[in-house]
Design a protein around this motif. Sequence first.
Motif, PDB file in Angstrom:
ATOM      1  N   SER A  77       0.824  -1.206   0.000  1.00 32.24           N
ATOM      2  CA  SER A  77       0.000   0.000   0.000  1.00 32.24           C
ATOM      3  C   SER A  77       0.858   1.256   0.000  1.00 32.24           C
ATOM      4  CB  SER A  77      -0.928  -0.001   1.213  1.00 32.24           C
ATOM      5  OG  SER A  77      -1.578   1.239   1.360  1.00 32.24           O
ATOM      6  N   HIS A  82      -3.742   2.585  -2.230  1.00 25.91           N
ATOM      7  CA  HIS A  82      -4.907   1.709  -2.096  1.00 25.91           C
ATOM      8  C   HIS A  82      -6.184   2.500  -2.318  1.00 25.91           C
ATOM      9  CE1 HIS A  82      -4.405   3.036   2.248  1.00 25.91           C
ATOM     10  NE2 HIS A  82      -5.671   3.386   2.006  1.00 25.91           N
ATOM     11  N   GLU A  83      -7.235   1.773  -2.624  1.00 23.64           N
ATOM     12  CA  GLU A  83      -8.547   2.371  -2.798  1.00 23.64           C
ATOM     13  C   GLU A  83      -9.309   2.321  -1.469  1.00 23.64           C
ATOM     14  OE1 GLU A  83      -9.524   3.937  -5.325  1.00 23.64           O
ATOM     15  OE2 GLU A  83      -8.168   3.301  -6.927  1.00 23.64           O
ATOM     16  N   LYS A  84     -10.282   3.183  -1.343  1.00 24.73           N
ATOM     17  CA  LYS A  84     -11.138   3.191  -0.170  1.00 24.73           C
ATOM     18  C   LYS A  84     -11.803   1.822  -0.007  1.00 24.73           C
ATOM     19  CE  LYS A  84     -15.180   5.584   1.743  1.00 24.73           C
ATOM     20  NZ  LYS A  84     -16.163   6.687   1.534  1.00 24.73           N
ATOM     21  N   GLY A  85     -11.714   1.277   1.198  1.00 19.74           N
ATOM     22  CA  GLY A  85     -12.337  -0.005   1.483  1.00 19.74           C
ATOM     23  C   GLY A  85     -11.532  -1.210   1.041  1.00 19.74           C
ATOM     24  N   ALA A  86     -10.289  -0.999   0.596  1.00 18.36           N
ATOM     25  CA  ALA A  86      -9.479  -2.120   0.108  1.00 18.36           C
ATOM     26  C   ALA A  86      -9.169  -3.107   1.225  1.00 18.36           C
ATOM     27  CB  ALA A  86      -8.187  -1.606  -0.514  1.00 18.36           C
ATOM     28  N   THR A  88      -9.368  -3.437   5.949  1.00 18.38           N
ATOM     29  CA  THR A  88      -9.825  -2.826   7.193  1.00 18.38           C
ATOM     30  C   THR A  88      -8.948  -1.622   7.534  1.00 18.38           C
ATOM     31  OG1 THR A  88     -10.567  -4.975   8.006  1.00 18.38           O
ATOM     32  CG2 THR A  88     -10.270  -3.223   9.637  1.00 18.38           C
ATOM     33  N   ALA A  90      -8.884   1.124   5.639  1.00 17.78           N
ATOM     34  CA  ALA A  90      -8.681   1.939   4.432  1.00 17.78           C
ATOM     35  C   ALA A  90      -9.918   2.801   4.216  1.00 17.78           C
ATOM     36  CB  ALA A  90      -8.415   1.047   3.231  1.00 17.78           C
ATOM     37  N   ILE A  91     -10.021   3.883   4.969  1.00 21.68           N
ATOM     38  CA  ILE A  91     -11.242   4.695   4.937  1.00 21.68           C
ATOM     39  C   ILE A  91     -11.230   5.706   3.793  1.00 21.68           C
ATOM     40  CG2 ILE A  91     -11.678   4.416   7.403  1.00 21.68           C
ATOM     41  CD1 ILE A  91     -10.425   7.157   7.858  1.00 21.68           C
ATOM     42  N   ASN A  92     -10.063   5.921   3.183  1.00 21.71           N
ATOM     43  CA  ASN A  92      -9.955   6.836   2.049  1.00 21.71           C
ATOM     44  C   ASN A  92      -8.994   6.263   1.016  1.00 21.71           C
ATOM     45  OD1 ASN A  92     -11.532   9.226   2.988  1.00 21.71           O
ATOM     46  ND2 ASN A  92      -9.973   9.252   4.612  1.00 21.71           N
ATOM     47  N   ARG A  93      -9.100   6.754  -0.199  1.00 25.04           N
ATOM     48  CA  ARG A  93      -8.090   6.409  -1.198  1.00 25.04           C
ATOM     49  C   ARG A  93      -6.759   7.025  -0.780  1.00 25.04           C
ATOM     50  NH1 ARG A  93      -8.739   8.260  -7.410  1.00 25.04           N
ATOM     51  NH2 ARG A  93      -9.758   6.223  -7.627  1.00 25.04           N
ATOM     52  N   GLY A 135      -6.675  -3.084  -4.088  1.00 29.39           N
ATOM     53  CA  GLY A 135      -8.122  -2.992  -4.143  1.00 29.39           C
ATOM     54  C   GLY A 135      -8.648  -2.244  -5.345  1.00 29.39           C
TER      55      GLY A 135
END
Length: 215
Positions: A77, A82-86, A88, A90-93, A135
């Motif tokens: 990462s 990483h993308e949002k939600g990729a 636990t 990962a709340i933002n890109r 993600g």
Amino acid sequence: AHACELERSLVGQSPAMRRLKQTIEAVAASDYTVLVRGQSGTGKELVAGNIHSLSARAAKPFIRVNCPAIPEHLLESELFGHEKGAFTGAINRKLGKFELAQGGTILLDEITEMDLALQAKLLRVLQEGEIDRVGGVETIGVDVRVLATTNRDIEQTVREGKFRQDLFYRLNVIPLRLPALAERGDDVLLLADYYAGKYAAAYGMGPQIFAEDAK
């Protein structure tokens, strides 16, 4: 001006250091991948910074990644984003270091500490000039010069199966070995005076050098 900057940042006038400075200037003029090798404390990161600052990419970012300092599960990462939600947390890109270094240079410090799975993904970046965020579904092109360092016998690491041979070849396009202090003769005295002056200034003292009998 560039030559003067190189002289100021790399202390030493021994034959080994003069050869190193000449090599840095030549290497900086190209855009090839460089593997900087040398013992801990020989200035590998400093050399990499000089290669960038003397290159045509100098106005663009110089991003350093200390591979052993980042936990294995986070390094992918960190490098590729990483993308949002990729995963636990990962709340933002998040943009990775390769995207942040776009147009410039990335330094992968102590590259031999990278695990094999991530080495395969790095190999693709070097071959294709593309990354995938963790993600993500979109392939992203990157224009980044890669410099890497190691203080290990990387050929031995390859033989042990801990480092990919194909990645080693991709990184080792221009090998650059830094001389150990034992190979630098009277540079030891120059370095002693340099650090005496540097730390004296940090503590608000006047210029300081070592007495001749101390040398």
